[in-house]
Scaffold this motif. Sequence first.
Motif, short mmCIF file in Angstrom:
data_model
loop_
_atom_site.label_atom_id
_atom_site.label_comp_id
_atom_site.label_asym_id
_atom_site.label_seq_id
_atom_site.Cartn_x
_atom_site.Cartn_y
_atom_site.Cartn_z
N TYR A 79 30.22 -65.39 -54.93
CA TYR A 79 31.44 -65.02 -55.03
C TYR A 79 31.50 -63.37 -55.09
O TYR A 79 32.38 -62.77 -54.72
CB TYR A 79 32.02 -65.51 -56.61
CG TYR A 79 33.37 -64.96 -57.04
CD1 TYR A 79 34.43 -65.71 -56.96
CD2 TYR A 79 33.34 -63.84 -57.64
CE1 TYR A 79 35.54 -65.22 -57.29
CE2 TYR A 79 34.68 -63.35 -57.98
CZ TYR A 79 35.74 -64.09 -57.79
OH TYR A 79 36.86 -63.67 -58.18
N ALA A 88 31.30 -62.21 -51.69
CA ALA A 88 32.54 -62.36 -50.93
C ALA A 88 33.63 -61.36 -51.35
O ALA A 88 34.42 -61.12 -50.66
CB ALA A 88 33.19 -63.69 -51.18
N GLN A 127 36.94 -69.99 -51.59
CA GLN A 127 36.80 -68.57 -51.02
C GLN A 127 37.65 -68.77 -49.68
O GLN A 127 38.31 -67.99 -49.61
CB GLN A 127 35.18 -68.33 -50.71
CG GLN A 127 34.87 -67.11 -50.00
CD GLN A 127 35.60 -65.77 -50.99
OE1 GLN A 127 35.86 -65.97 -52.23
NE2 GLN A 127 36.25 -64.70 -50.42
N ARG A 170 36.87 -66.37 -65.95
CA ARG A 170 36.74 -67.87 -65.69
C ARG A 170 35.24 -68.45 -66.40
O ARG A 170 35.23 -69.33 -66.91
CB ARG A 170 36.37 -68.12 -64.08
CG ARG A 170 36.18 -69.33 -63.88
CD ARG A 170 36.54 -69.74 -62.35
NE ARG A 170 36.51 -70.99 -61.88
CZ ARG A 170 36.70 -71.55 -60.75
NH1 ARG A 170 37.54 -70.79 -59.89
NH2 ARG A 170 36.31 -72.83 -60.34
N ALA A 186 33.35 -74.04 -54.08
CA ALA A 186 33.48 -72.67 -54.01
C ALA A 186 33.64 -72.14 -52.88
O ALA A 186 34.52 -71.17 -52.46
CB ALA A 186 32.11 -72.10 -54.80
N LEU A 242 17.90 -71.75 -54.68
CA LEU A 242 19.09 -71.99 -55.06
C LEU A 242 19.44 -73.20 -54.15
O LEU A 242 19.15 -73.56 -53.10
CB LEU A 242 20.12 -70.60 -54.69
CG LEU A 242 19.62 -69.39 -55.53
CD1 LEU A 242 20.74 -68.35 -55.15
CD2 LEU A 242 19.81 -69.74 -56.79
N GLU A 244 35.51 -58.99 -49.25
CA GLU A 244 37.04 -58.96 -49.10
C GLU A 244 37.53 -57.79 -49.40
O GLU A 244 38.58 -57.09 -48.73
CB GLU A 244 37.53 -59.94 -50.08
CG GLU A 244 38.98 -60.06 -50.11
CD GLU A 244 39.35 -61.13 -51.44
OE1 GLU A 244 38.95 -61.82 -51.94
OE2 GLU A 244 40.62 -60.81 -51.71
N ARG A 304 44.58 -71.82 -66.62
CA ARG A 304 44.03 -70.47 -66.08
C ARG A 304 43.82 -70.88 -64.69
O ARG A 304 43.84 -71.69 -63.91
CB ARG A 304 42.36 -70.61 -66.49
CG ARG A 304 41.60 -69.53 -65.96
CD ARG A 304 40.07 -69.95 -66.17
NE ARG A 304 39.75 -71.05 -65.37
CZ ARG A 304 39.21 -72.06 -65.81
NH1 ARG A 304 38.87 -72.20 -67.10
NH2 ARG A 304 38.87 -72.92 -64.90
N ARG A 358 38.88 -58.91 -58.71
CA ARG A 358 38.01 -59.96 -58.40
C ARG A 358 37.00 -60.19 -59.51
O ARG A 358 36.86 -61.36 -60.00
CB ARG A 358 37.28 -59.70 -56.98
CG ARG A 358 38.10 -60.05 -56.01
CD ARG A 358 38.75 -61.47 -55.98
NE ARG A 358 39.82 -61.68 -54.86
CZ ARG A 358 41.02 -61.39 -55.23
NH1 ARG A 358 41.28 -61.17 -56.23
NH2 ARG A 358 42.02 -61.57 -54.23
N GLN A 377 24.30 -69.47 -57.38
CA GLN A 377 24.76 -69.59 -56.06
C GLN A 377 26.32 -69.23 -55.77
O GLN A 377 26.69 -68.61 -55.19
CB GLN A 377 24.43 -70.90 -55.32
CG GLN A 377 25.14 -71.31 -54.03
CD GLN A 377 24.72 -70.39 -52.97
OE1 GLN A 377 23.57 -69.65 -53.04
NE2 GLN A 377 25.50 -70.24 -51.82
N VAL A 378 26.88 -70.12 -56.83
CA VAL A 378 28.33 -69.92 -56.79
C VAL A 378 28.91 -68.66 -57.24
O VAL A 378 29.82 -67.89 -56.62
CB VAL A 378 29.07 -70.93 -57.85
CG1 VAL A 378 30.47 -70.60 -58.13
CG2 VAL A 378 28.78 -72.23 -57.31
#
Lengths: 584, 693
Positions: free
Chosen positions: A17, A20, B426, A207, B422, B342, A24, B691, A200, A12-13
């Motif tokens: 991302y 998004a 965002q 990460r 998250a 999910l 963006e 980081r 991105r 999901q994360v």
Amino acid sequence: MSGAVHDPVLTQVIGSYVLAAAEETGVSLMRTAYSTNIKERGDCSTAIFDARGDTLAQASHVPLHLASLMGLVRRVTEDFGREEIEPGDVFLANDPYQGVGSQLNDIAVAAPVFWEGEIVAYVATIAHHADVGGRFPGSEAAASATVYEEGIRLPAVRLYRRGELQRDVLRIIQTNSRVPRNIEDDMRAQVAAVRLGVRRMEELHARYGHDVVSACLGAWLDYAETRIRSAIDDLPRGTYSFSDHLEEEGAASGPQQLRVAITVGDGSLTFDFTGCPPQVANSHNVPWLALLATVYYAAKVVLDPEVPPNSGYYRALDVVAPEGTIVNAAPPAAVGTRNHTCQKLVDVIMGAFSQAAPDRVVAGCASSKLMIVGGVNPRTGLPFIDYEASAGGLGARPGKDGLDVCRAHMTNTSNLPIEALEMEDPLLVLRYEMVPDTGGAGRHRGGLGMRRDTKMLGDRFTHSGFAIGHKYPGVGLAGGRRGRITAPSMLVLNPGGKDETPLDPAAFHVLAEGDVLSVSTPGGGGYGDPYERDVAAVLQDVIEGKVTPEGAEADYGVAVDAAGNVDEERTERLRGAARAAARS
Amino acid sequence: MALYLAADIGGTFTDFVVLDSETGELDTFKVFTTYPDRSRGLLEGVDRALAQRSATLADVAAFAHGSTIATNVLVEMRGAKCGLITTRGFRDLLELRRQKRPHLYDVRADKPEPLVPRRLRLEVEERIAFDGSVIVPLAEDQVMAGVERLVAEGVEAVAVMYLNSYANPAHELRTRELARAAFPHLHVYTSADVVPEFREFERLSTTVVNAFVGPPIRQYLDNLGGDLRRRGWRGMPLVMKGDGGVATPDEAAEVAVSTVGSGPAGGVRGALLAAAEAGETRDLITFDMGGTSTDISLVLNGEPVAAETRSVGGWPIKGRAVDVESIGAGGGSVAWVDVGRLLRVGPRSVGSDPGPACYGRGGTLPTITDANVLLGRLDSLLGGEYPLRADLAEEAVRKHLADPLGMSVEAAAEGILAVATAQMEQAIRLMTVARGYDPRDFTLVAFGGAGALHGPAVALDLGIPRVLVPDDSGVLSARGVLASDMTKELTKTRLTALDEEGWRAAREALSELRRRARDWALEQGADPAGAALSLAVDVRCEGQNYELTVPVPEDEADEAVGAAFVVAEVAARFHRAHERAYGYAFEGAALECLTYRARVSVAGPARGRGSSRRDAPQGPSSAPATRPARWQAGGPSVASPVLTGLAAGAEAPGPAIIEMPGTTIAVWPGQVARGMASGAIVIERTDTARRTA
């Protein structure tokens, strides 16, 4: 993590991302573009692909772009050896017959994402450029008979090599365009957007590392597939067909009958367009990717509006369409106005779906008028050109009326404010309103169409453009009627005057100072038997001026007297007679 | 004695701050918000404030407050019955909007219900051209007939919007004059008064929303003012606006739409104040996390970043306001498993009633707060006063998440926070990176009930080096209201080329705005010389339809300054702003100016007072206890110190939990918390080489 592990959190994360990041990138493109068409109307999309070319995420401002970037990555990987592709490279292409986009104006740009020396993803954008050459200004005229008349065709070529702009490539395109400045600025915005997306994706890999990202994005595609297949499993098995007419105004051929047969299989759907007519000698032909976009759009609407737009859900959808037909054009057919046909195809697909999923569809929506007025602005002595798209009404929905005057299906661009228009161009808008009785009658009424009158504040202006829904406005479903226009044509010269003249809305016209062009769009199709419409809802429409008393009587069998009250006795008689007629 | 009162009326509580300017002491407390008449709870709070200080209303030097009334009226559709008078041929503009459909893929989505039904939208003959010239004179008889018809229909408020009125408001003003002469009690709002800018749909929408929320707000403010007057107070209750300033009740009622979003604006003002007290000089990201949502804003160079257009209830509202990005992730946001298996969080929220499962008030759904309880970061609310039930949190997470997903309760709880974090990251990236700012250059100010629990984690991930938690974060919005200045936005649209000749017209527009700003300052009883004025102009490339607002220092608006110089300066600023926002500049492009803006402010009544007070910051009341808590996905539970405060200069390295009266702070491994003299707590990274996102 291995690809087999289902991680409902990281998937999901990371999936969100990437979505998004695509969005963006799209926002960046819209904000940085120069031409109004991209910046204001949002005629552009961005997508992120894995190294194989599967769509991970797409940010579409117009659904017509849903599949349009799909072929680009494959094109690049086929035409260039892996060792030829380097960090900082940016590719572009626009040829629908090489699997990129669905008209020549849509130029796609893509860049690879490198991580630890390997290509791990691609980021791509597509944007509608105002003019890419060809026979007609704007490049996308209905009158083009072959793709060679529609502008320059670009195979996959490098625009940047290791971060260096290849000026020669840009100059070739600019030389072919009537607006070279726009090409350069809009292209720059596309490249900037792509680079943002690349950053991105690099950050994402930094990460989580490539293994985790790759596994989660694999699961992300599976997730979309699971969602869509589970929605398909809720549909009754069977084959559902529908057809409707597409007008071919001005063309030698008559109306074309578009048809589809949707087969609900085991967790999958087949859309079979066999039986659609051969490709035509104008630019209404639909290239393969535009057909896919149309199917992907309609399936998302009906099955799961929230499913993330990625290749996972495409896997459950099969499309069959013989090559050389109006729905799967072969070279050298012209394709510039494929949207005309795609809009009608959605109506046809909805008609078929209405038999399998009656509560998730919308009745016929295909109607709009593009009016392009140009000339020399007497205030400045400079040429001007005004593109004005006017929407019709949307179709009714089971349980709900249709939306009045709204962009339908494959596009969703917004119009220019009147005050901005009048500030820039020598035009005066005289009225802009909804038109009663245009919504398709039904238990649920189709949305109303509109009328917009514009006065020419200068001499020898010209009109060009095209129209959808002129002869066959949005089709009704489940007993609902078609939408309609009450004006004599979708384009009328000097309405209400002695010289009132209905014009061909898709033709070229020369205008005089003071002339008024009146655009009328049809309403959307109705849903269900109009004689079953709630009498109170009909009365409310009459009070609000959305249906006239005459329309209430003729279309709905509801009599409203001069005082604004329902004549119950007469209504009973009218509706009873209709029921008796239906029985016999 | 001179007391300065400020309040913020929220959905559940009305927060109060009371400043005694002689002693510098500051009281803060909460009372329950009362329905339907919110002024009752407000007055109860005033009584309590006076009782605490043994004071009377005569001691109250000023009273300002913010409320959510305008937003509530709009969202709940409880506004005035409205009519519209507009140009012949254009009554449907309110429904035609910009022709976009409400949702790209959801064909069942609807446009918002028009705030004026079609039969109450009347047209009159009149037409003004883009340059302000009259093409068709106003048909005054039609205006009169229309107004009479609307009154006969029981309309309370009339919106008036004519095409191109931004260039010449004469017809709108005449219409209002005629309507008011015939019906003195009728509320009449003209678009030229509410927002005299071009783009007709947005101006119409703003004017109609103003007519819809205006009368109820007028009623409420009249009631409040009347009550205070009857009790003998001779002042005026000031009202917080969405731009972060306050206004007189009369102005707030006339442009009621300006009060939309006053709560978040107060919060940002409060955050600014807390940052200033803590000596923070960096730009700020404000992070206000409550029960249902998280509001994020930026502060650059000491000024909240503003937006010129917002959307409320589907209606665009023009007019400067603090730009707030709100996401549906708050303490009460529900975590769930979707059809594709999910883990998702929000936007559904259980609110405070029944609340998260761990509240033990009948809630059974797992929420962000439940996840914090399960991971050991939270075990009570209100500084221990209200214990939370870990067993109920576990049951909810197990039943709705862990079992269906086949994972442990701890992993599911970590998952809830990972997904929520998250989303927040965002939103912050959209506010910063997407606009050309680097989050690493900012300090995050975390407040609201859950802000300090999540802000430090978000900061760690985004590379934000410092988090500031104000000591009175529970009433920060009210503190912001107390500190706000009186503000007024003035605008004028006029298309001119950005060149020497065009600048002459620009000067006229700017002079007019300066004159009006001066008049306004005088009306507020202020010395215009002491008023702060900032001028700006919206600039775009010729032929584009997208503007950037560029500041114009006041001296550049003077006749004495050469036009060529100013034009070059404004153009350079535009190109720089373009470069920042879009990554490059269209150097050499022909530019044009569209809308001129003046923002004038005079010092609010409490400006420069107070903040000398501080109770001695609380040190740990006892030897620090520890609690097992998890700080790393899949990692072990570690005994983590639990503190009840941090004295000035004292440090607490992470992992640590600091329980404050209104909030709980989570300090992550790799971070260290430090008490400030101002009472705030700062959390910094111990390792700056981390980081970044």
